[in-house]
Scaffold this active site. Structure first.
Site, PDB file in Angstrom:
ATOM      1  N   HIS A 191       0.802  -1.230   0.000  1.00 58.26           N
ATOM      2  CA  HIS A 191       0.000   0.000   0.000  1.00 58.26           C
ATOM      3  C   HIS A 191       0.823   1.264   0.000  1.00 58.26           C
ATOM      4  CE1 HIS A 191      -3.999  -1.870   0.833  1.00 58.26           C
ATOM      5  NE2 HIS A 191      -3.235  -2.817   1.368  1.00 58.26           N
TER       6      HIS A 191
ATOM      7  N   LYS B  81      -8.593  13.922   4.583  1.00 59.61           N
ATOM      8  CA  LYS B  81      -7.714  12.739   4.555  1.00 59.61           C
ATOM      9  C   LYS B  81      -6.714  12.942   5.681  1.00 59.61           C
ATOM     10  CE  LYS B  81      -6.655  13.977   0.262  1.00 59.61           C
ATOM     11  NZ  LYS B  81      -6.690  12.796  -0.579  1.00 59.61           N
ATOM     12  N   ARG B  82      -5.939  11.903   6.031  1.00 53.80           N
ATOM     13  CA  ARG B  82      -4.902  12.108   7.041  1.00 53.80           C
ATOM     14  C   ARG B  82      -4.014  13.287   6.637  1.00 53.80           C
ATOM     15  NH1 ARG B  82      -4.428   8.138  11.263  1.00 53.80           N
ATOM     16  NH2 ARG B  82      -2.531   9.282  11.788  1.00 53.80           N
TER      17      ARG B  82
ATOM     18  N   LYS C  36       0.652  14.566   1.062  1.00 54.33           N
ATOM     19  CA  LYS C  36      -0.703  14.838   0.558  1.00 54.33           C
ATOM     20  C   LYS C  36      -0.907  16.331   0.280  1.00 54.33           C
ATOM     21  CE  LYS C  36      -2.647  10.871   3.105  1.00 54.33           C
ATOM     22  NZ  LYS C  36      -3.304   9.971   2.132  1.00 54.33           N
TER      23      LYS C  36
ATOM     24  N   THR D  76      -8.542   6.641  -1.946  1.00 56.26           N
ATOM     25  CA  THR D  76      -9.884   6.092  -2.090  1.00 56.26           C
ATOM     26  C   THR D  76     -10.919   7.192  -1.834  1.00 56.26           C
ATOM     27  OG1 THR D  76      -9.602   5.284   0.171  1.00 56.26           O
ATOM     28  CG2 THR D  76      -9.410   3.666  -1.595  1.00 56.26           C
TER      29      THR D  76
ATOM     30  N   LYS E  27     -14.710   8.255  -3.547  1.00 50.96           N
ATOM     31  CA  LYS E  27     -15.942   8.562  -2.815  1.00 50.96           C
ATOM     32  C   LYS E  27     -16.520   9.893  -3.286  1.00 50.96           C
ATOM     33  CE  LYS E  27     -13.813   6.013   0.906  1.00 50.96           C
ATOM     34  NZ  LYS E  27     -12.919   6.123   2.101  1.00 50.96           N
TER      35      LYS E  27
HETATM   36  C1  26M Z   1       2.573   0.532  10.765  1.00 55.41           C
HETATM   37  C2  26M Z   1       3.351   0.286  11.851  1.00 55.41           C
HETATM   38  C3  26M Z   1       3.101   0.912  13.061  1.00 55.41           C
HETATM   39  C4  26M Z   1       2.016   1.769  13.143  1.00 55.41           C
HETATM   40  C5  26M Z   1       1.232   2.016  12.036  1.00 55.41           C
HETATM   41  C6  26M Z   1       1.516   1.397  10.848  1.00 55.41           C
HETATM   42  C7  26M Z   1       0.695   1.698   9.672  1.00 55.41           C
HETATM   43  C8  26M Z   1      -0.671   1.804   9.771  1.00 55.41           C
HETATM   44  C9  26M Z   1      -1.435   2.114   8.660  1.00 55.41           C
HETATM   45  C10 26M Z   1       1.270   1.903   8.433  1.00 55.41           C
HETATM   46  C11 26M Z   1       0.513   2.212   7.331  1.00 55.41           C
HETATM   47  C12 26M Z   1      -0.840   2.316   7.431  1.00 55.41           C
HETATM   48  O1  26M Z   1      -1.632   2.631   6.393  1.00 55.41           O
HETATM   49  C13 26M Z   1      -1.093   3.065   5.187  1.00 55.41           C
HETATM   50  C14 26M Z   1      -2.229   3.447   4.307  1.00 55.41           C
HETATM   51  O2  26M Z   1      -3.323   3.741   4.763  1.00 55.41           O
HETATM   52  N1  26M Z   1      -1.997   3.444   3.019  1.00 55.41           N
HETATM   53  C15 26M Z   1      -3.019   3.859   2.093  1.00 55.41           C
HETATM   54  O3  26M Z   1      -3.689   2.709   1.629  1.00 55.41           O
HETATM   55  C16 26M Z   1      -4.810   3.058   0.847  1.00 55.41           C
HETATM   56  C17 26M Z   1      -5.536   1.782   0.483  1.00 55.41           C
HETATM   57  O4  26M Z   1      -4.778   1.043  -0.413  1.00 55.41           O
HETATM   58  C18 26M Z   1      -4.373   3.841  -0.380  1.00 55.41           C
HETATM   59  O5  26M Z   1      -5.519   4.256  -1.059  1.00 55.41           O
HETATM   60  C19 26M Z   1      -3.546   5.056   0.029  1.00 55.41           C
HETATM   61  O6  26M Z   1      -3.028   5.697  -1.118  1.00 55.41           O
HETATM   62  C20 26M Z   1      -2.415   4.635   0.940  1.00 55.41           C
HETATM   63  O7  26M Z   1      -1.726   5.754   1.437  1.00 55.41           O
END
Ligand code: 26M
Length: 820
Positions: free
Chosen positions: A362, A554-555, A560, A662, A666
């Site tokens: 991702h 978004k975050r 971003k 995503t 939406k």
């Molecule tokens: C990992 C280790 C410790 C704490 C948190 C994490 C972690 C948590 C969530 C790392 C990444 C995380 O999410 C990344 C994410 O949300 N990526 C997004 O994924 C979406 C679905 O595929 C994409 O649409 C986004 O572009 C992408 O940024």
């Protein structure tokens, strides 16, 4: 009495009313006259749950009998959003329930509003997992979601004096009517200690003697499909100390030690890490990952042994999708379970393992790629480290043979990064252990193959795929935008579009229909009024529904580029101040999003947005044409108010950085137009809706790369662009910080001297395109035409299409319809 007459299953208005009163009485000990809104919510939830359980049991029976392969979606996050409305929709009883509520004198909207959403995810990745559960059930695919039942989900965001303040999310406080605890479904998970070898039947085996054993307990949530009888399972693990701890304490007298061990065990599922990129390898995070991976695999093995009595052919009965590297440790854990616990040899165990897993990446951000130091990994999971080493040894032998001792390549591909204090590369473990690897949008999948996993693509090109993300129209159209849903059903003649979004193409001829434009305008205006009301009540700001609603939610992340949006706003502000009668399209800018609590730059960006809002909203010279709002606590529930009301969707990440996005989908499927870069799924959205219905801007990923290679000097761009320089100067001058010139200095200097996400490089192109947006807004007929065509052409981005892609190309599974 037939089943449809049953108080727990019937779907008629009278039966729903009866069931509601019954649940209020027998489950909550209340009656209508004294029920609080929360009691009403609980009674409604149980009434809906009863109807789901019936479907769930029948689905489980059907799946079992079919002997079909089960998809196991392993994810550290599931960002489900509120259950009640979504389940009413999927059961097809939203309207009849509304009527039943009215006849009982209940405030239906207030009941829906009571639900505290399970925020068990950070953002895109967790929400994607939730959309996929919805589509899996709707497409009648035997599937189980496996994850962690965090006691505290993503923090609630408060804004105080413009700053983000985090509040813990106590989502289980008032009980969770959607889950069923399964106290007897529990598995041990080991941590720490050491390993020993022993002789067994003439073979050397390994025994792991841990110094902590934690018990994972299952909590099940049924996941209904839309318009079908299938209901799938989401199984979340909660960590507890095994009961034997108390006896140990009693025997040894080490009462304090036992209590400590209990607390340590229960800490594992206590809280969701609020980062959406990993940083400093936190021990607890690795424990969480191993904990849920191990419980989930033990559960699959239990199911397999129960059904077939043997682990041979495990991979024919289960396929495990790894949602990023968070569950990648499962590759080594399945090996351990097969070898140590089920006495299999390495080769057959590896054959099963490699044919079981598939891996979704991702992110390409180097700082987000997970690694764990060998030291931490070995201390916490000594047996798993041995297995990782053995996987690596055998893998590197293959690489050596294939590339005839290309040492640099071997070092690059190793599961162990020897360069930075010895670290385990989880993406490499996931890749080596999987039969399929995919990115989440065309562009992203190409970049995966050409950058982070290039060496692996050279070796196994046939294992690499793309599956473009999607979002569920059930939540993001029907639940959040019922007016649009009604209009679409009217146009299509029936609601078939909900399961086949390509049918929305039949709207295309209406893009030039004057009467339809009137319907469209009415629908949009109503949604904008709703949002304006909501913002007035909840945030205390007034916005004008007649203005262009320009939304970025978004975050908060530098990549971003929320600050690029802010620079545009400041430039508009300066233009209006210099030329008060200048003709600009009135806009309302809406921001929302959480910053990781330790991400200072992101928090400063929130403060900047709020500071700019404060100045602009109070300036009578401009505040009839410019308004800026920061919506606090952006989550699924709040987001639902935004998508229907947005006119313009901001998707302005640095090209090459957003894997897919995503939110972009939406917004577009609710009729917002997109201003966006050539990044992630924006590329494909533009392809689908047509170039002329999408506001593209910005350098391409290759151009930006070239700029950087040539030596990018952001301050020089500033010298040439008067308005850019002036906007940055205005921030630095203290205008937005009550004269404080220090507050935003880190942000301004970062942009001027580093600008890692090339905000300044894209500023001019962005402003020019925004000017075109304003012109387009002045021509409502043209704007509505574009808006209608966006909705008509977004079929590809239904998560049903994504799940069909996974089923056909990766999982090789087919629907198994359940009958009531
Ligand atoms: C990992 C280790 C410790 C704490 C948190 C994490 C972690 C948590 C969530 C790392 C990444 C995380 O999410 C990344 C994410 O949300 N990526 C997004 O994924 C979406 C679905 O595929 C994409 O649409 C986004 O572009 C992408 O940024």
């Amino acid at each position: 009495v037939g089943e449809s007459d049953h108080i727990r299953t019937g779907l008629s208005k009278e039966q729903l009313k009866q069931a509601y009163i019954d649940n209020l009485f027998y489950l909550l000990g209340r009656f209508l006259e004294v029920a609080t809104p929360h009691d009403s919510y609980m009674a409604a939830a149980y009434t809906v749950r009863d109807r789901m359980l019936d479907r769930w049991i029948k689905t489980a029976r059907t799946y079992k009998a079919s002997q079909a392969r089960t998809v196991c979606y392993l994810s550290a996050e599931f960002l489900l959003g509120p259950h009640l409305a979504k389940n009413l929709i999927n059961l097809g009883i939203m309207e009849v329930s509304r009527e039943a509520g009215a006849e009982l004198g209940l405030d239906f909207e207030a009941i829906l509003e009571q639900e505290e959403e399970p925020g068990l995810g950070n953002g895109g990745l967790g929400r994607l997992a939730a959309c996929y559960l919805d589509s899996l059930a709707t497409l009648q695919i035997p599937a189980i979601g496996y994850g962690i039942r965090y006691e505290f989900g993503i923090f609630d965001q408060l804004i105080e004096d413009g700053w983000q303040v985090e509040k813990s999310d106590v989502w289980l406080r008032d009980g969770n009517p959607w889950e069923l605890p399964r106290p007897k479904l529990r598995f041990p998970v080991r941590f720490g200690g050491h390993t020993e070898t022993f002789q067994d039947d003439g073979r050397v085996r390994v025994r792991w003697i841990p110094d902590l054993v934690v018990e994972g307990r299952a909590y099940d949530t049924p996941i209904l499909g839309y318009g079908v009888s299938n209901a799938n399972l989401l199984r979340l693990w909660s960590a507890h100390a095994p009961e034997s701890f108390d006896f140990q304490a009693f025997n040894t007298g080490d009462y304090y030690g036992a209590v400590h061990a209990k607390v340590e065990a229960e800490t594992i599922s206590k809280v969701l890490y609020p980062n959406d990129e990993p940083q400093a390898g936190k021990e607890l995070r690795l424990k969480q990952q191993y904990f849920f991976a191990s419980c989930s695999l033990q559960d699959m093995i239990r199911l397999q042994l129960g059904a077939a009595g043997t682990l041979e052919g495990f991979h024919e009965k289960f396929v495990v999708q790894l949602n990023d590297t968070h569950p990648a440790i499962a590759v080594a854990e399945l090996m351990r379970l097969l070898i140590d616990e089920h006495r299999m040899d390495w080769e057959p165990a590896w054959e099963i393992t490699r044919r079981t897993f598939a891996f979704t990446n991702h992110t390409l951000l180097p700082e987000a790629l997970e690694t764990w130091t060998v030291a931490l990994f070995g201390r916490l999971l000594p047996r798993l480290l041995e297995i990782v080493y053995e996987i690596n040894r055998r893998f590197l032998d293959k690489v050596r043979m294939h590339f005839l001792g290309d040492e640099a390549r071997i070092a690059r591909m190793s599961l162990i990064d020897e360069g930075h204090g010895r670290r385990i590369r989880m993406a490499h473990l996931a890749t080596v252990g999987s039969f399929a690897i995919n990115g989440v949008a065309e562009m992203h999948s190409e970049l995966v193959k050409s950058t982070i996993l290039k060496d692996f693509h050279d070796l196994w090109p046939e294992r690499f795929h793309n599956v473009t993300n999607g979002v569920t129209p059930r939540r993001f159209i029907i639940v959040s935008n019922p007016r649009l849903a009604r209009l679409l059903t009217e146009c299509c003649g029936d609601d078939g579009w909900v399961r086949d979004m390509d049918r929305l193409r039949s709207l295309e001829p209406l893009a030039d229909d004057v009467g339809f434009h009137e319907d469209w305008r009415r629908m949009k205006t109503a949604a904008k009024r709703d949002l304006a009301d909501w913002l007035r009540r909840r945030v205390g700001v007034n916005v004008d529904p007649e203005t262009l609603f320009d939304v970025q939610v978004k975050r908060i992340h530098e990549y971003k580029r929320q600050h690029l949006n802010v620079l545009h706003i400041i430039t508009l502000y300066e233009r209006l101040k210099a030329e008060p009668n200048r003709d600009v399209a009135p806009r309302t800018f809406v921001f929302g999003g959480k910053a990781a609590p330790g991400y200072l730059m992101a928090k400063l960006i929130i403060k900047l947005i709020n500071s700019v809002a404060e100045v602009i909203n109070q300036d009578p010279q401009v505040n009839d044409r410019l308004r800026v709002v920061f919506m606090p606590d952006f989550n699924v529930k709040n987001a639902q108010h935004l998508y229907p009301a947005a006119d313009l969707s901001e998707q302005i990440s640095m090209a090459g950085k957003e894997a897919s996005g995503t939110g972009n989908m939406k917004f577009a499927m609710n009729g917002a137009l997109t201003i966006g870069t050539l990044d992630g799924a924006n590329v494909e959205i533009r392809e689908e809706v047509g170039d002329e219905n999408f506001f593209l801007f910005g350098h391409t990923a290759e151009q930006l790369q070239r700029l950087q290679a040539e030596g990018y000097r952001p301050w020089e761009i500033c010298n040439d662009r008067f308005e850019l320089r002036s906007a940055l100067d205005l921030i630095a001058s203290g205008l937005f910080s009550h004269g404080d010139k220090e507050l935003f200095r880190p942000l301004v200097e970062n942009l001027l001297y580093q600008d890692p996400f090339m905000v300044l490089a894209d500023y001019e192109l962005y402003l020019d395109r925004q000017t075109e947006v304003s012109h387009a807004w002045r021509d409502p007929k043209h704007w509505n035409r574009m808006s209608i065509l966006n909705v008509a052409r977004m079929g590809k981005f239904s998560s049903d299409r994504s799940i069909r892609d996974y089923c056909e190309r990766i999982w090789r599974v087919r629907p198994v319809p359940a009958e009531l």
